[in-house]
Design a protein around this motif. Sequence first.
Motif, PDB file in Angstrom:
ATOM      1  N   LYS A   2       0.856  -1.192   0.000  1.00  0.00           N
ATOM      2  CA  LYS A   2       0.000   0.000   0.000  1.00  0.00           C
ATOM      3  C   LYS A   2       0.888   1.237   0.000  1.00  0.00           C
ATOM      4  CE  LYS A   2      -4.260   1.683   2.009  1.00  0.00           C
ATOM      5  NZ  LYS A   2      -5.358   1.357   2.937  1.00  0.00           N
ATOM      6  N   LYS A   3       0.499   2.214  -0.794  1.00  0.00           N
ATOM      7  CA  LYS A   3       1.372   3.359  -0.994  1.00  0.00           C
ATOM      8  C   LYS A   3       1.325   4.330   0.182  1.00  0.00           C
ATOM      9  CE  LYS A   3       1.735   3.329  -5.997  1.00  0.00           C
ATOM     10  NZ  LYS A   3       1.859   4.157  -7.202  1.00  0.00           N
ATOM     11  N   LEU A   4       2.499   4.881   0.450  1.00  0.00           N
ATOM     12  CA  LEU A   4       2.616   5.960   1.425  1.00  0.00           C
ATOM     13  C   LEU A   4       2.435   7.297   0.712  1.00  0.00           C
ATOM     14  CD1 LEU A   4       5.861   4.881   3.316  1.00  0.00           C
ATOM     15  CD2 LEU A   4       3.564   4.888   4.284  1.00  0.00           C
ATOM     16  N   GLN A   5       1.592   8.152   1.280  1.00  0.00           N
ATOM     17  CA  GLN A   5       1.535   9.525   0.779  1.00  0.00           C
ATOM     18  C   GLN A   5       2.839  10.232   1.164  1.00  0.00           C
ATOM     19  OE1 GLN A   5      -2.904  11.248   0.410  1.00  0.00           O
ATOM     20  NE2 GLN A   5      -2.093  11.244   2.479  1.00  0.00           N
ATOM     21  N   THR A   6       3.440  10.901   0.203  1.00  0.00           N
ATOM     22  CA  THR A   6       4.729  11.552   0.427  1.00  0.00           C
ATOM     23  C   THR A   6       4.613  13.022   0.053  1.00  0.00           C
ATOM     24  OG1 THR A   6       5.811   9.483  -0.189  1.00  0.00           O
ATOM     25  CG2 THR A   6       7.190  11.431  -0.051  1.00  0.00           C
ATOM     26  N   ALA A   7       4.826  13.886   1.041  1.00  0.00           N
ATOM     27  CA  ALA A   7       4.694  15.337   0.839  1.00  0.00           C
ATOM     28  C   ALA A   7       6.052  16.000   1.028  1.00  0.00           C
ATOM     29  CB  ALA A   7       3.677  15.922   1.812  1.00  0.00           C
ATOM     30  N   TRP A   8       6.498  16.753   0.007  1.00  0.00           N
ATOM     31  CA  TRP A   8       7.817  17.390   0.015  1.00  0.00           C
ATOM     32  C   TRP A   8       7.731  18.845   0.490  1.00  0.00           C
ATOM     33  CZ3 TRP A   8      12.831  16.341  -0.298  1.00  0.00           C
ATOM     34  CH2 TRP A   8      13.246  15.125  -0.826  1.00  0.00           C
ATOM     35  N   VAL A   9       8.685  19.218   1.342  1.00  0.00           N
ATOM     36  CA  VAL A   9       8.947  20.619   1.669  1.00  0.00           C
ATOM     37  C   VAL A   9      10.344  20.928   1.134  1.00  0.00           C
ATOM     38  CG1 VAL A   9       9.184  22.341   3.481  1.00  0.00           C
ATOM     39  CG2 VAL A   9       7.526  20.478   3.739  1.00  0.00           C
ATOM     40  N   TRP A  10      10.432  21.891   0.229  1.00  0.00           N
ATOM     41  CA  TRP A  10      11.703  22.184  -0.462  1.00  0.00           C
ATOM     42  C   TRP A  10      12.239  23.523   0.054  1.00  0.00           C
ATOM     43  CZ3 TRP A  10      13.569  18.416  -3.610  1.00  0.00           C
ATOM     44  CH2 TRP A  10      14.687  18.701  -4.393  1.00  0.00           C
ATOM     45  N   PRO A  11      13.301  23.509   0.882  1.00  0.00           N
ATOM     46  CA  PRO A  11      13.726  24.756   1.539  1.00  0.00           C
ATOM     47  C   PRO A  11      14.629  25.630   0.680  1.00  0.00           C
ATOM     48  CG  PRO A  11      15.039  22.920   2.345  1.00  0.00           C
ATOM     49  CD  PRO A  11      14.044  22.338   1.356  1.00  0.00           C
ATOM     50  N   LEU A  12      14.312  26.908   0.607  1.00  0.00           N
ATOM     51  CA  LEU A  12      15.213  27.944   0.098  1.00  0.00           C
ATOM     52  C   LEU A  12      15.504  28.857   1.289  1.00  0.00           C
ATOM     53  CD1 LEU A  12      13.547  28.861  -3.323  1.00  0.00           C
ATOM     54  CD2 LEU A  12      15.513  27.360  -2.938  1.00  0.00           C
ATOM     55  N   ALA A  47      -1.043  18.914  12.605  1.00  0.00           N
ATOM     56  CA  ALA A  47       0.402  18.848  12.800  1.00  0.00           C
ATOM     57  C   ALA A  47       0.978  17.950  11.713  1.00  0.00           C
ATOM     58  CB  ALA A  47       0.732  18.292  14.177  1.00  0.00           C
ATOM     59  N   LEU A  48       1.950  18.466  10.968  1.00  0.00           N
ATOM     60  CA  LEU A  48       2.668  17.674   9.969  1.00  0.00           C
ATOM     61  C   LEU A  48       4.041  17.367  10.559  1.00  0.00           C
ATOM     62  CD1 LEU A  48       1.687  19.601   6.708  1.00  0.00           C
ATOM     63  CD2 LEU A  48       0.647  17.543   7.679  1.00  0.00           C
ATOM     64  N   VAL A  49       4.197  16.156  11.044  1.00  0.00           N
ATOM     65  CA  VAL A  49       5.393  15.780  11.794  1.00  0.00           C
ATOM     66  C   VAL A  49       6.451  15.255  10.826  1.00  0.00           C
ATOM     67  CG1 VAL A  49       6.300  14.402  13.685  1.00  0.00           C
ATOM     68  CG2 VAL A  49       3.936  15.232  13.761  1.00  0.00           C
ATOM     69  N   ILE A  50       7.602  15.889  10.851  1.00  0.00           N
ATOM     70  CA  ILE A  50       8.706  15.539   9.955  1.00  0.00           C
ATOM     71  C   ILE A  50       9.414  14.305  10.504  1.00  0.00           C
ATOM     72  CG2 ILE A  50      10.875  16.365   8.970  1.00  0.00           C
ATOM     73  CD1 ILE A  50       9.763  19.245   9.505  1.00  0.00           C
ATOM     74  N   ASP A  51       9.618  13.310   9.659  1.00  0.00           N
ATOM     75  CA  ASP A  51      10.315  12.094  10.073  1.00  0.00           C
ATOM     76  C   ASP A  51      11.805  12.404  10.256  1.00  0.00           C
ATOM     77  OD1 ASP A  51      11.880   9.455   9.392  1.00  0.00           O
ATOM     78  OD2 ASP A  51       9.859   8.828   9.982  1.00  0.00           O
ATOM     79  N   ARG A  52      12.274  12.285  11.480  1.00  0.00           N
ATOM     80  CA  ARG A  52      13.642  12.680  11.788  1.00  0.00           C
ATOM     81  C   ARG A  52      14.665  11.790  11.085  1.00  0.00           C
ATOM     82  NH1 ARG A  52      15.334  13.788  17.955  1.00  0.00           N
ATOM     83  NH2 ARG A  52      13.945  15.554  17.577  1.00  0.00           N
ATOM     84  N   LYS A  87      -2.953   3.428   6.172  1.00  0.00           N
ATOM     85  CA  LYS A  87      -2.853   4.617   5.329  1.00  0.00           C
ATOM     86  C   LYS A  87      -2.088   5.678   6.102  1.00  0.00           C
ATOM     87  CE  LYS A  87      -5.545   8.079   2.821  1.00  0.00           C
ATOM     88  NZ  LYS A  87      -6.895   8.575   2.485  1.00  0.00           N
ATOM     89  N   ARG A  88      -0.917   6.014   5.596  1.00  0.00           N
ATOM     90  CA  ARG A  88      -0.059   6.955   6.318  1.00  0.00           C
ATOM     91  C   ARG A  88       0.556   7.979   5.366  1.00  0.00           C
ATOM     92  NH1 ARG A  88       4.126   3.142   8.864  1.00  0.00           N
ATOM     93  NH2 ARG A  88       3.546   1.935   7.003  1.00  0.00           N
ATOM     94  N   THR A  89       1.048   9.058   5.972  1.00  0.00           N
ATOM     95  CA  THR A  89       1.715  10.124   5.224  1.00  0.00           C
ATOM     96  C   THR A  89       3.126  10.293   5.766  1.00  0.00           C
ATOM     97  OG1 THR A  89      -0.365  11.295   4.824  1.00  0.00           O
ATOM     98  CG2 THR A  89       1.673  12.569   4.603  1.00  0.00           C
ATOM     99  N   VAL A  90       4.077  10.468   4.869  1.00  0.00           N
ATOM    100  CA  VAL A  90       5.462  10.773   5.238  1.00  0.00           C
ATOM    101  C   VAL A  90       5.762  12.198   4.776  1.00  0.00           C
ATOM    102  CG1 VAL A  90       7.878  10.209   4.866  1.00  0.00           C
ATOM    103  CG2 VAL A  90       6.209   8.372   5.122  1.00  0.00           C
ATOM    104  N   VAL A  91       6.204  13.044   5.716  1.00  0.00           N
ATOM    105  CA  VAL A  91       6.568  14.422   5.394  1.00  0.00           C
ATOM    106  C   VAL A  91       8.083  14.485   5.214  1.00  0.00           C
ATOM    107  CG1 VAL A  91       6.550  16.815   6.170  1.00  0.00           C
ATOM    108  CG2 VAL A  91       4.607  15.327   6.681  1.00  0.00           C
ATOM    109  N   LEU A 112       1.685  19.171   0.040  1.00  0.00           N
ATOM    110  CA  LEU A 112       1.582  19.345   1.495  1.00  0.00           C
ATOM    111  C   LEU A 112       0.243  19.947   1.891  1.00  0.00           C
ATOM    112  CD1 LEU A 112       3.621  19.077   3.989  1.00  0.00           C
ATOM    113  CD2 LEU A 112       3.829  21.559   3.815  1.00  0.00           C
ATOM    114  N   THR A 113      -0.293  20.790   1.060  1.00  0.00           N
ATOM    115  CA  THR A 113      -1.567  21.435   1.374  1.00  0.00           C
ATOM    116  C   THR A 113      -2.752  20.488   1.266  1.00  0.00           C
ATOM    117  OG1 THR A 113      -1.733  22.206  -0.922  1.00  0.00           O
ATOM    118  CG2 THR A 113      -0.717  23.706   0.660  1.00  0.00           C
ATOM    119  N   GLU A 114      -2.532  19.302   0.665  1.00  0.00           N
ATOM    120  CA  GLU A 114      -3.616  18.324   0.531  1.00  0.00           C
ATOM    121  C   GLU A 114      -3.639  17.309   1.669  1.00  0.00           C
ATOM    122  OE1 GLU A 114      -3.077  16.496  -3.228  1.00  0.00           O
ATOM    123  OE2 GLU A 114      -3.242  18.359  -4.386  1.00  0.00           O
ATOM    124  N   VAL A 115      -2.637  17.320   2.509  1.00  0.00           N
ATOM    125  CA  VAL A 115      -2.544  16.314   3.566  1.00  0.00           C
ATOM    126  C   VAL A 115      -3.588  16.603   4.633  1.00  0.00           C
ATOM    127  CG1 VAL A 115      -1.070  15.329   5.357  1.00  0.00           C
ATOM    128  CG2 VAL A 115      -0.105  15.912   3.115  1.00  0.00           C
TER     129      VAL A 115
END
Length: 804
Positions: A179-189, A449-454, A492-496, A528-531
């Motif tokens: 089963k697929k993991l939802q994956t949401a990217w935060v791209w830092p500048l 809360a969108l918890v970042i996987d350390r 069903k999970r999301t990875v940030v 990320l806005t869809e999570v």
Amino acid sequence: MGAVVATALAVLPALTPLPSAPSAEAAEPPSRLAAVLPTADDTQLPALAVSEITPAAVGEKTTVTIRGLVINTTDRTLDDITVRLRYSPYPLADRKALERHSDSPDTAPYQSGPTTSPDNTPLPPGSAASFELKADAEDLDLYGGFGVYPVILEATSGQEGELGEVHTFLTYTGSEKPKKLQTAWVWPLMDRPQRADDDTYLTSDLAAELTEDGRLGRLLTIGAQDGEIDSSYTGPTPGPEETATQSPSPSPSPAPSSSPAATSAPDDTEAQPGPTPEKAPTTADPVPITWAVDPALLDDIHRLGERSYWSLSNADGSGPALEEHEATTDAQVWLAHARLWLAEDPVLAVPYANPDLPALLGADLAGDAQTAVELSRSTVASLLGREADTGLAWPADGVMDKATLEFLHSHGATTFLLDESAMPAQNWLGHTPSGAAPLSLPGGEKGTALVIDRGLSRVLGADTHTPGSSALALQRFVAETAMIAAEAPDAKRTVVLAPPQDWDPSAAYATGLLDATENLPWLSPVSLTEVRAGEADAEDRKGLTYPDKAADAQLGADHLDRLGSIRRQVQLFNSVLEEGQDPFRPAVLRLESAWWRRDDEGADTVLDRVDQAVQEHKGKIYVIPGDPITLASKNGTLGVLVANDLSDQSVTVHLSIFSENSERLSIGDYTESMEIGPGGKTTVYVPLSATVNGRTVLHLSLHNADGEPITDTPTTIPVNATGLGSGALIISGVAALVLVTALAPRAVRRWQRERARGDESAAAGPAPDGPTAADDETVGSTMPHNDRGQVGEQNGESAEDTRS
């Protein structure tokens, strides 16, 4: 995957093609390693470097291909070189086992796999030879089905034995479809503050980071996905209505006022806008990303392209020195492309300079926190031509206390990017929880809360600039995400995915990550806005907490004390400017950045520089010292010249003067308040009045309307009164007349007596044997006392006349 191939080509260009290692009979000298693997002088080259492992996801009928280099780091020619694969046919049990295999040299899979030998041997010192090792998945007999399998590559030679080994992984899917993991990217500048005061940069490194090969250039280009930077494109220039939100920048304090470079950009930096860059057509939709920006960095880049600037340097070892640099077109080009490519994607903006909000709110500096939010939004609107998503917030280090939560929520935030320590997983949970969880907000509202996987953040932040590191880091990312998916295949999970805010990946690694996110069968990229968080997700995590380590890491009392002192000096400087002007506002906000939590030395540098800049700007409002004054009469007028050397601001100041001896020299009424335009001067005429001759000193200082001094040291002017008025002359004349009247009769009587004695002496004539007048004194001096008295009487001198 194609991305893995790109990784190898970017990091190890020697693979296409690799110079042949010469035989013993070859006439040409051997190729040196520097030509094969260009790298930094201080980088330790590995004996074995992996450039690619394909495919990333291994199926039942897949052939695994591993390519790389064997590097002769010894001082002997190597022959009989072998590269061998060892592996375990059983998958790793969990993410901790994965970490142990990656980091520990003691874990050694026992199953032997295929071997290969590099083509170009013998291998002289300093040379490299490529290898290619293939293995059919069905021959490896991987028993566990979908999972992550540990792999070791070993290189040996007949002379030296073991040369080196590499620990990595194979991710095997078999026939399963997890089963697929939802994956949401935060791209830092993002980056730490680059400036102290508005015209002084801490280093000169930022300009190099903006090129296509620089850190920020790579992040912008790769995040745009198939975009290319056009060095001739500078885009639309922000208009007056956009730049009006920017705070006025003080003139460069270190620059001589006569330097034209200090006030205008050189002509060669004004690049003409070229054609609008376009993204190349792609066969697949781009991976959704949310850009995370620090508007202070955008502001730093914008300033870099405006006009010449200064940087601090310790190159000579004698402490910070100022070095001047010309404005750079690369800053204009980078900002124009950011304005173009960030137009459609979600943008998260932290408050200006990413402030330490818990420290500010705890120190009653909520006004500064408010200013940071306002300046953040106006800067994004001005420089990017759009607004950031105010519903997204990323507190410093991903942690926040209750006051910070309330503050950010009051400014519209409902979704918060948090570190795992802020909302840890329940102790009893046997798998990685979803990165999305419900969060209670003030007033009973519900947030997310969108918890970042350390663990994934550490993998993303790996150093990928050394030979072979990109391919191994990418394989680790593949293994980590597969392990998360395998832990709970039905959930069903999301990875940030949020890399460190100062992320510096190689181009191959960053590109490979996005391609892997798109193509791995167990990942499903989403915006990320869809999570959304489900109610069941709340059970897997503890409530919001502010860790003790985070509280201890806040900006300390010493930093805040120095900050308070600088803020008071800034407020004093602002008090003489036109209402609403605050040129040091961005500089103060940069001093409050959370980046200084872990950099005491850098914090001291910026505090010192801003403090010095404030004093320099205050010193540009001053009384011009005059020459000593000689006052030749009772009344006179002193002309005091007051200057404002600020190039951008008008000032309103008050002049105060006092005399060290007000009884000797008094000051009349004069115009105390004056308004002076930028670069202007004005003269104040001050009446003086002296009552007694002599020297005294006048002290002159400037202050604001509340009487607070602007100048630290008053200006002094010596005054010497040498002329007196008519009243003093009359008094002196009367005194002289009295003296003459008292002494004249006595002088006349004495003259008459002297004349009478002379007449008597002339009539009697000289005595034949008698003493002369001179002898009278001698005789008188040798006679007995009574006789001397008689002589005195004969000369007609009484005791009273003698006293007179």
